[in-house]
Each structure stands twice: as C-alpha cells, then as structure tokens.
Design a protein around this motif. Sequence first.
Motif, short mmCIF file in Angstrom:
data_model
loop_
_atom_site.label_atom_id
_atom_site.label_comp_id
_atom_site.label_asym_id
_atom_site.label_seq_id
_atom_site.Cartn_x
_atom_site.Cartn_y
_atom_site.Cartn_z
N LYS A 1 32.50 39.66 44.20
CA LYS A 1 33.00 38.40 43.46
C LYS A 1 34.17 38.66 42.50
O LYS A 1 33.75 39.64 41.59
N GLY A 2 35.12 37.78 42.49
CA GLY A 2 36.04 37.96 41.34
C GLY A 2 35.50 37.26 40.19
O GLY A 2 35.26 36.13 40.55
N GLN B 1 38.09 41.80 40.35
CA GLN B 1 36.95 42.55 41.25
C GLN B 1 36.99 43.81 40.98
O GLN B 1 37.67 44.65 41.06
N ASN C 1 40.16 48.50 40.67
CA ASN C 1 39.71 47.12 40.36
C ASN C 1 40.93 46.56 41.42
O ASN C 1 41.80 47.05 41.45
#
Length: 247
Positions: free
Chosen positions: A143-144, A156, A170
């Motif tokens: 999930k961002g 993320q 990331n």
Amino acid sequence: MTTPYGHTRTRVAARHALLAPDGHVKSNVPGISGAAAVILISEATGAKFAQLLVTFERGGRAAMSAGAIETVGYFMSGGGVVTIGAEKKRCEVGGFFFAPAGQAWSITAPAAGTQVTLFEKKFVPLAGAHSPRAVIGDASRVKGKPFLGDPDARLQVLLPDEPAYDMAVNIFTYRPGATLPFVETHVMEHGLIMLAGQGVYRLEDSWYPVAAGDVIWMAPYCPQWFVAMGKQPAAYLYYKDVNRAAL
C-alpha cells in the motif's frame, strides 16, 4: 542513428549524476549470462553501492553465490523465477526480492526482454540485531502511503523497516504537479530509476528534465527536489542506506 553533435542529457558531476538511456554500454558481469547488463552506478562514481539494469534473453539467467553482498531486484518488465536459498517464487512486473548477504540467489526462466533493476551493497551488521531475512514480494500488494501527509505523493516501502536492514528500496509516485515538500539534504545516498512519467529533478544547483528510464545517483548531502510534470503520474524506484550510525 548517431546523435548529431554528440548531444546527450547525461551529466556526471562530482556528487550527482543523471544517466540517460542513450548512453548505456553493456558490461560482462560474472554470474549473469544470456543478458545485457549495464552497470549504471558503482564505486567508480564515488558511490558505496552498485545499481545495474539487466535485460534478459530467453534462457538467460543470473546466479550469484553467497558472499558479503546483499541485493535487491525489481522487475521492470517481463518476469522470471527468483530463488533465494530454499525460497523460490515467480515474479512478474512489479515483483521484487531481497537476497541477504550470505545467501545465494538466482533469476531463471525469464521471459525474453525481461528487465530487472538490481541494487547491490556490502552488508554492515548491527550488533544485537538479527540477520535480515530474505524477501520476495509484489509491489502491487504494498500500500502506498501519503508522504508527510500529502495524498498526491505516495510512498511504497518494499523492505521491512527494521534495524537489521541497512538498506531501503521504495517506490515514490506523484500525481502531476506534486512535489517533494522541501529540498532534502541528508546523509543518505540514493540510486534512482524513473519508472513512469516525467518531471524535473533538482540536484545541487542544477535542474534536470527526467523521464521513464533515466537513472540518478545522489551522494550524501546532495540537495535534491522533484516535481512531476505532464498529464500522467510520475514514479521512481530508489535505494538508500539506513539504520546505521554515522561513526
């Protein structure tokens, strides 16, 4: 076709670099066969890590023995089977893995044209912390989260945020017009590849137009800032060193 007048957007400075795809040159990398490997960032630039882009032919493979190097891989396109020690899983686009130091790893059975970005680093153990564990995951399941409260800039985090890990990888995604909230200046070193979209990246006192496929190296304390431009979201994958004392 030869570029007129030797023009390129690539710029290599003492404390940062922008590497455009038009300047890529293949290298022979031990352990990688049936593939075109480009060493984009290395100790030769002054970095303390390496970043590679590997494009596989059908039947190509990467097979690395256990050693002092830890590796993160991210599937930019295509797919393949990742094996780390006794763990084995097929990754598609957006798949990623972390192979700790001391564990052998491989990529086999890649689809033709599969591209994988690799980040390599010499592992720095932390007294009292357990050894980092292997990870094989899928970015679509991560999930961002809004970066510093901004829903238009989402982060993320692919690797566990734990003291045992001395590197982080990331994905940062920006809606058009979104920016980093301030010019960052910090001890962490970065390696970055644009995944999608376009924008402008400030590195020290220079501003660079960037687009999908561009690679950036940022030395520690290199002032940095980004704005997403155009009609599509912009996204990049980046590495940084984390969780270790300055001295």
